[in-house]
Design an enzyme around this catalytic site. Structure first.
Site, PDB file in Angstrom:
ATOM      1  N   ASP A   1       0.848  -1.195   0.000  1.00  0.00           N
ATOM      2  CA  ASP A   1       0.000   0.000   0.000  1.00  0.00           C
ATOM      3  C   ASP A   1       0.883   1.244   0.000  1.00  0.00           C
ATOM      4  O   ASP A   1       1.711   1.420   0.892  1.00  0.00           O
ATOM      5  CB  ASP A   1      -0.926  -0.012   1.222  1.00  0.00           C
ATOM      6  CG  ASP A   1      -2.122   0.911   1.054  1.00  0.00           C
ATOM      7  OD1 ASP A   1      -2.388   1.351  -0.080  1.00  0.00           O
ATOM      8  OD2 ASP A   1      -2.786   1.199   2.062  1.00  0.00           O
TER       9      ASP A   1
ATOM     10  N   HIS B   1      -3.652  13.867   1.048  1.00  0.00           N
ATOM     11  CA  HIS B   1      -3.836  12.945   2.167  1.00  0.00           C
ATOM     12  C   HIS B   1      -2.639  13.017   3.124  1.00  0.00           C
ATOM     13  O   HIS B   1      -2.811  13.088   4.345  1.00  0.00           O
ATOM     14  CB  HIS B   1      -4.009  11.520   1.635  1.00  0.00           C
ATOM     15  CG  HIS B   1      -4.111  10.472   2.697  1.00  0.00           C
ATOM     16  ND1 HIS B   1      -5.143  10.420   3.606  1.00  0.00           N
ATOM     17  CD2 HIS B   1      -3.293   9.423   3.000  1.00  0.00           C
ATOM     18  CE1 HIS B   1      -4.969   9.383   4.421  1.00  0.00           C
ATOM     19  NE2 HIS B   1      -3.853   8.768   4.079  1.00  0.00           N
TER      20      HIS B   1
ATOM     21  N   GLU C   1     -10.822   3.848   3.697  1.00  0.00           N
ATOM     22  CA  GLU C   1      -9.881   4.636   2.904  1.00  0.00           C
ATOM     23  C   GLU C   1     -10.196   4.408   1.429  1.00  0.00           C
ATOM     24  O   GLU C   1     -10.144   3.271   0.959  1.00  0.00           O
ATOM     25  CB  GLU C   1      -8.417   4.261   3.199  1.00  0.00           C
ATOM     26  CG  GLU C   1      -7.933   4.787   4.545  1.00  0.00           C
ATOM     27  CD  GLU C   1      -6.414   4.684   4.746  1.00  0.00           C
ATOM     28  OE1 GLU C   1      -5.877   5.505   5.518  1.00  0.00           O
ATOM     29  OE2 GLU C   1      -5.773   3.791   4.166  1.00  0.00           O
TER      30      GLU C   1
ATOM     31  N   GLU D   1      -9.305   4.095  -2.083  1.00  0.00           N
ATOM     32  CA  GLU D   1      -8.066   3.852  -2.824  1.00  0.00           C
ATOM     33  C   GLU D   1      -8.384   3.157  -4.135  1.00  0.00           C
ATOM     34  O   GLU D   1      -9.477   2.649  -4.356  1.00  0.00           O
ATOM     35  CB  GLU D   1      -7.115   2.952  -2.018  1.00  0.00           C
ATOM     36  CG  GLU D   1      -6.744   3.499  -0.651  1.00  0.00           C
ATOM     37  CD  GLU D   1      -5.495   2.871  -0.067  1.00  0.00           C
ATOM     38  OE1 GLU D   1      -4.668   2.304  -0.821  1.00  0.00           O
ATOM     39  OE2 GLU D   1      -5.323   2.944   1.164  1.00  0.00           O
TER      40      GLU D   1
ATOM     41  N   ASP E   1      -9.288   0.370   1.927  1.00  0.00           N
ATOM     42  CA  ASP E   1      -8.331  -0.067   2.941  1.00  0.00           C
ATOM     43  C   ASP E   1      -8.877   0.303   4.319  1.00  0.00           C
ATOM     44  O   ASP E   1      -8.484   1.302   4.915  1.00  0.00           O
ATOM     45  CB  ASP E   1      -6.982   0.614   2.675  1.00  0.00           C
ATOM     46  CG  ASP E   1      -5.944   0.262   3.725  1.00  0.00           C
ATOM     47  OD1 ASP E   1      -6.108  -0.771   4.397  1.00  0.00           O
ATOM     48  OD2 ASP E   1      -4.980   1.037   3.877  1.00  0.00           O
TER      49      ASP E   1
ATOM     50  N   ARG F   1      -8.299   3.524  13.357  1.00  0.00           N
ATOM     51  CA  ARG F   1      -7.369   4.617  13.658  1.00  0.00           C
ATOM     52  C   ARG F   1      -6.820   4.553  15.063  1.00  0.00           C
ATOM     53  O   ARG F   1      -5.693   4.981  15.319  1.00  0.00           O
ATOM     54  CB  ARG F   1      -8.052   5.971  13.451  1.00  0.00           C
ATOM     55  CG  ARG F   1      -8.584   6.204  12.048  1.00  0.00           C
ATOM     56  CD  ARG F   1      -7.490   6.120  11.016  1.00  0.00           C
ATOM     57  NE  ARG F   1      -8.019   6.376   9.677  1.00  0.00           N
ATOM     58  CZ  ARG F   1      -7.305   6.201   8.566  1.00  0.00           C
ATOM     59  NH1 ARG F   1      -6.052   5.753   8.625  1.00  0.00           N
ATOM     60  NH2 ARG F   1      -7.839   6.441   7.393  1.00  0.00           N
TER      61      ARG F   1
ATOM     62  N   GLN G   1      -4.216   1.716  15.069  1.00  0.00           N
ATOM     63  CA  GLN G   1      -3.074   2.180  14.278  1.00  0.00           C
ATOM     64  C   GLN G   1      -2.226   3.212  15.039  1.00  0.00           C
ATOM     65  O   GLN G   1      -0.993   3.122  15.059  1.00  0.00           O
ATOM     66  CB  GLN G   1      -3.620   2.803  12.985  1.00  0.00           C
ATOM     67  CG  GLN G   1      -2.583   3.221  11.964  1.00  0.00           C
ATOM     68  CD  GLN G   1      -3.210   3.916  10.731  1.00  0.00           C
ATOM     69  OE1 GLN G   1      -4.420   3.924  10.549  1.00  0.00           O
ATOM     70  NE2 GLN G   1      -2.364   4.497   9.901  1.00  0.00           N
TER      71      GLN G   1
ATOM     72  N   LYS H   1      -4.806  -2.286  10.191  1.00  0.00           N
ATOM     73  CA  LYS H   1      -5.144  -2.442   8.773  1.00  0.00           C
ATOM     74  C   LYS H   1      -5.478  -3.887   8.395  1.00  0.00           C
ATOM     75  O   LYS H   1      -6.217  -4.110   7.428  1.00  0.00           O
ATOM     76  CB  LYS H   1      -3.936  -2.031   7.912  1.00  0.00           C
ATOM     77  CG  LYS H   1      -3.460  -0.608   8.112  1.00  0.00           C
ATOM     78  CD  LYS H   1      -4.315   0.386   7.343  1.00  0.00           C
ATOM     79  CE  LYS H   1      -3.657   1.756   7.290  1.00  0.00           C
ATOM     80  NZ  LYS H   1      -4.468   2.686   6.485  1.00  0.00           N
TER      81      LYS H   1
ATOM     82  N   THR I   1      -9.414  -5.795   3.807  1.00  0.00           N
ATOM     83  CA  THR I   1      -9.222  -4.844   2.722  1.00  0.00           C
ATOM     84  C   THR I   1     -10.128  -5.326   1.595  1.00  0.00           C
ATOM     85  O   THR I   1     -10.082  -6.499   1.236  1.00  0.00           O
ATOM     86  CB  THR I   1      -7.749  -4.842   2.252  1.00  0.00           C
ATOM     87  OG1 THR I   1      -6.905  -4.590   3.375  1.00  0.00           O
ATOM     88  CG2 THR I   1      -7.507  -3.776   1.189  1.00  0.00           C
TER      89      THR I   1
ATOM     90  N   GLU J   1      -9.839  12.392   7.752  1.00  0.00           N
ATOM     91  CA  GLU J   1      -9.721  13.730   7.168  1.00  0.00           C
ATOM     92  C   GLU J   1     -11.062  14.455   7.131  1.00  0.00           C
ATOM     93  O   GLU J   1     -11.145  15.632   7.455  1.00  0.00           O
ATOM     94  CB  GLU J   1      -9.162  13.637   5.744  1.00  0.00           C
ATOM     95  CG  GLU J   1      -7.726  13.177   5.666  1.00  0.00           C
ATOM     96  CD  GLU J   1      -7.327  12.856   4.231  1.00  0.00           C
ATOM     97  OE1 GLU J   1      -7.027  13.782   3.479  1.00  0.00           O
ATOM     98  OE2 GLU J   1      -7.345  11.665   3.862  1.00  0.00           O
TER      99      GLU J   1
END
Ligand SMILES: [Ca+2]
Ligand SMILES: [Ca+2]
Ligand SMILES: [Mg+2]
Ligand SMILES: [Mg+2]
Ligand code: NI
Lengths: 420, 420
Positions: A130, A137, A203, A205, A237, A241, A244, A257, A261, A368
């Site tokens: 990844d 970002h 996420e 992606e 993904d 948080r 992480q 993570k 996925t 975000e």
């Protein structure tokens, strides 16, 4: 006049004859997995076409690459095989070509309504990487975690940063995502938090699917890297948080993570995306020679993320972004990945990283969008800081052509509660 | 009286009848890969034993798990199959058992001199994870990079830190390692360094080979985790310290590691290691309940690293360490890895991280041994800060029993120059 199929395709379909994305499906539960191509509301069974002897070009004539439960063998054959397959399939499906159009028993064997089949992971993924290639970002995450001064690490503009992801937990669109349990930061002198993640995120992606790949010790030149990319999929993904944030120093993301996925079932080829190529953003400083390419290209792919809370009839669009915002190109990612000699294999997956654009509404994750939970999003009457059980996330991606789309369909997944 | 084989085994051999480690080999180049077990200076071909109908227990009787080019199928069958195979093989090879001993034509078909066969990677590795479980290593690295105050990150004592590694570049002992090229820290206002790594290092590790594994979303209980570990190998996690230092913020090691990882060919089972089990170090603070095990165990495995520079006749021992120094146990690593629901699959590899002990001579890598190049090592007249082209690194591991060893053989690799 535009290319047209004898199969009727709605003008808003993602899958006209200009697209022809590849997937793997079972016609019915318990059936055998086989490669297929999407055309309108149908799936063309490539094993049936191969068994009928219709792949009659020089590269594919005697190959069993379409009588396989995954696309890996076909991917490993490289661009000559991909070009020939596309030409053969496009011809077979075209309006003027009687071979399939006028053969009722072959159509019966080879065409399945898309809403009746089961889509599977199209590839066996040896390694999943990844990247972190959106500057917006990187800047937003850096600002949230380290403040507005120098939010982007010094190395970021010199190399496409990446980490190895977990291949085993990659699942196909539609698979439920079980909320992970794990540790979070301790408060005061207490032991760390332990329980279901309180900051579950998506996420937005995309990911490149690798073709032939390279031998260990033999880097791929950036100007030849496109020949190693078969196509792209949408990717979510999923990220916890809180897990992480507590675990990632000093070795990077791990359990935050690796619980899941999601990828979309249809791989849209670079050939189909070619009309939507566009210049990549200017890079400053100029990258080192091994990352400097003759032509630096992105693709103009509109991306959307919707959240559909459980019980709500409608979903809310929370993000509108575009693939073209990526700073590091796919070919630079691939050249960097192999510069140390690391070998890529057919079916490897290279995620782009979260694709955020410059505007607040183009942020590619809740971290975000809600600024780490400080500014809840409103969704049709309810609000979200992070994902709740029952929330379904639906990613779509589409290129708008002149009178037709080249689309990716959707990449979706619903959050189900953590185990007790 | 000690168990003995009809095959003569030197008292200093790593492979007496008490060990019986599993590997995959080709009897001659071009032959078919098949599972085997080491016994003294010979390899017992398990496909020949299976084809002769000698795996006649209830679990293995009708299985083709030994007529495979990898051990993955056998690993997936779990402890009942492993126990039965070990009992069958130990009986067949024992001094008093005539079945194989007195059958010349079967011996001819099933026993190969070890120095004549080609050893291969014994497993197909779906995912490779590398932990960071030696407190001494964590402390030394932290001191070198961040200074002596709080060298160990706050999370380290609460969870076994790990990152996802690269599976494609794992190679079998004896494979040359090509010096990677890559970027290093810029000096002043110059662009980053680019070229062959100037700080190439080894890392003394061991790795667990996963058995049945778990379904996505279903964590493995720490007290049942041992049933998911088939055995251990030696591992050298080659590391380019300059590439790693520049790239690793914020997502962890990537190209500094992914150019190659070497494992030893023989998987020593937990059953063979059982007599060498010992208490793991006391953990303070007490870990969270999901990491608290009824009995926390390590194994007493002596480990050595030798460097043999090109042209020198003898190698020099640079490290003497022991597996028992690890702070986090294999079972804690596995329970942590799955607590978020992440699925493990048969053949997955879980590296321990560099195994450094408390004494300076037990440091598991050159970064620590030379304190990041500040104190060069002397080797028979030459010196080393980091590895030079032509250097061969040889790792050995061995448990000393009463009159016998249970050993791992060696894990070796030689550095060859970077491509031009
Ligand atoms: Ca990501
Ligand atoms: Ca390591
Ligand atoms: Mg993920
Ligand atoms: Mg490595
Ligand atoms: Ni001997």
């Amino acid at each position: 006049m535009a290319l047209k199929s004898f199969i009727q395709v709605h003008s808003d379909s993602h899958f006209p004859i200009q697209n022809l994305p590849y997937g793997v499906f079972k016609p019915q539960p318990g059936g055998e997995a086989r490669p297929g191509v999407a055309i309108g509301d149908f799936v063309l069974d490539l094993s049936a076409i191969a068994n009928a002897g219709l792949f009659d070009g020089p590269v594919l004539k005697n190959s069993d690459c379409f009588v396989q439960p995954s696309l890996n063998k076909f991917l490993g054959m490289g661009r000559p095989a991909w070009k020939e397959a596309r030409a053969t399939i496009q011809k077979l499906l075209s309006f003027d070509e009687p071979t399939l159009r006028d053969n009722g028993s072959l159509r019966e064997k080879a065409l399945f309504p898309m809403n009746k089949v089961q889509m599977l992971l199209p590839i066996v993924i040896g390694d999943y990487t990844d990247f972190f290639s959106s500057m917006h970002h990187a800047k937003n995450c850096g600002t949230i975690f380290r403040g507005p001064e120098n939010p982007i690490p010094a190395n970021w503009f010199h190399l496409p940063i990446a980490y190895h992801g977990r291949a085993s937990s990659i699942v196909i669109s539609g698979t439920d995502i079980i909320r992970p349990r794990g540790q979070g930061h301790p408060t005061g002198n207490s032991p760390p938090y332990f329980g279901p993640s309180l900051k579950l995120d998506f996420e937005l992606e995309m990911a490149a699917v690798i073709g032939p790949g390279n031998e260990l010790g033999k880097p791929v030149d950036v100007n030849e890297a496109a020949d190693h990319i078969f196509g792209l999929v949408l990717m979510n993904d999923w990220s916890a948080r809180d897990i992480q944030a507590w675990e990632y120093v000093p070795l990077g993301p791990f359990l935050g993570k690796s619980f899941g996925t999601t990828i979309s079932p249809w791989i849209v080829t670079l050939d189909a995306l070619e009309p939507f190529a566009c210049d990549a953003p200017k890079q400053e400083p100029i990258p080192l020679p091994y990352l400097t390419e003759k032509k630096s290209r992105n693709y103009d792919i509109s991306l959307e993320v919707e959240i559909k809370p459980t019980g709500q009839e409608h979903s809310s669009v929370v993000t509108r972004s575009n693939f073209k915002h990526l700073y590091w190109t796919l070919t630079q990612q691939l050249a960097h990945h192999t510069i140390n000699g690391c070998n890529l294999r057919p079916g490897d997956l290279l995620g782009t990283g979260t694709i955020s654009g410059p505007e607040p509404e183009s942020h590619g994750c809740l971290l975000e969008l809600t600024w780490n939970g400080q500014r809840p999003l409103s969704l049709n009457g309810s609000t979200r800081k992070f994902l709740e059980d029952g929330d379904e996330i639906i990613i779509t991606g589409c290129c708008k052509g002149n009178g037709y789309n080249v689309g990716f369909g959707t990449c979706s997944g619903k959050i189900v509660p953590a185990p007790l």
